[in-house]
Design an enzyme around this catalytic site. Sequence first.
Site, short mmCIF file in Angstrom:
data_model
loop_
_atom_site.label_atom_id
_atom_site.label_comp_id
_atom_site.label_asym_id
_atom_site.label_seq_id
_atom_site.Cartn_x
_atom_site.Cartn_y
_atom_site.Cartn_z
CG ASP A 54 23.22 49.40 28.32
OD1 ASP A 54 24.06 49.64 29.19
OD2 ASP A 54 22.74 50.15 27.56
CG ASN A 81 35.95 43.59 30.63
OD1 ASN A 81 37.01 43.87 30.99
ND2 ASN A 81 35.43 43.90 29.30
CB SER A 132 39.39 45.63 40.36
OG SER A 132 39.63 46.74 41.17
CE1 TYR A 146 38.09 52.70 35.36
CE2 TYR A 146 40.45 52.86 36.21
CZ TYR A 146 39.18 52.06 35.58
OH TYR A 146 39.68 50.67 35.12
CE LYS A 150 37.30 49.39 37.22
NZ LYS A 150 36.54 48.37 36.84
#
Length: 276
Positions: A54, A81, A132, A146, A150
């Site tokens: 986690d 990922n 990414s 988000y 990234k």
Amino acid sequence: MAKTVLITGTSTGIGRAAAILFAKNGWNVLATMRNPEKEQELTQLENTLVTRLDLEDVGSIADSIQQGIARFGKIDLLVNNAAYGQYGIFEAIAPEQIEKQFQVNVFGTMNVIRAVLPHFRQEKQGAIINVSSAGGRIGIPLISLYVSSKFALEGFSEALSYELASQNITLKLVEPGGVITPFHETSAKFFASDDSLTDYQAFTQAAMDKLGQMSEDISTAEQVAEEILVAATDGSDQFRYAVGKDAKGWIKDRTSMDDLTHTRHMRNFFGIDTKG
């Protein structure tokens, strides 16, 4: 001797497809997820160990790495990922939601890298692939949290890659566009809204329609997994691997246009009046 890959976020989508692909190509796979007790498919793969990891639990990261080394002898490749998307107009997103987005997508990834680096340095080699997004190269409305996570991952990865190269450790980025996975369904559950922000209603609806258009020509999780395998095995110094016609198109627009031209291009796409 088979190489070993640790992959985060293998319960669904890209991570799951990557775990299956690497296993089929003869790798030992340390497939990690938050709830391994629910997993039934990956546990049946040859030379695959499913463990709990986690990103918000540092102890679980260390435990997973130790289990992988105990089972397979060493880890050769880390594929970061695991991530999720916080969607919605920024003004509607609560501070704790902002913190969680970065805690998972940025700080969690950093913690996994930090935990595996001593092992890589001991082995005097290793490789890292950070998944990414094309959204790590361009700003997109309604997913500002988000894409900013990234953007952070991209800058961190690029800078870190030079540090790690001095230790014979490779770091690369894979940048998918839209992908057919449960990712967007999951992220939709986190869509932030505020009924009092009526000024944004027309723009939000128009932008959501446009985002839908941007997702019409998208990749499968298996196609992204294949590019991850290429990045892991091609032996090149290539740093970024864009995946999908959509991702390559967005990135080409961003890198081929000057800032003003691109700003006008994006505003026009989203129906925002552009002053000359």
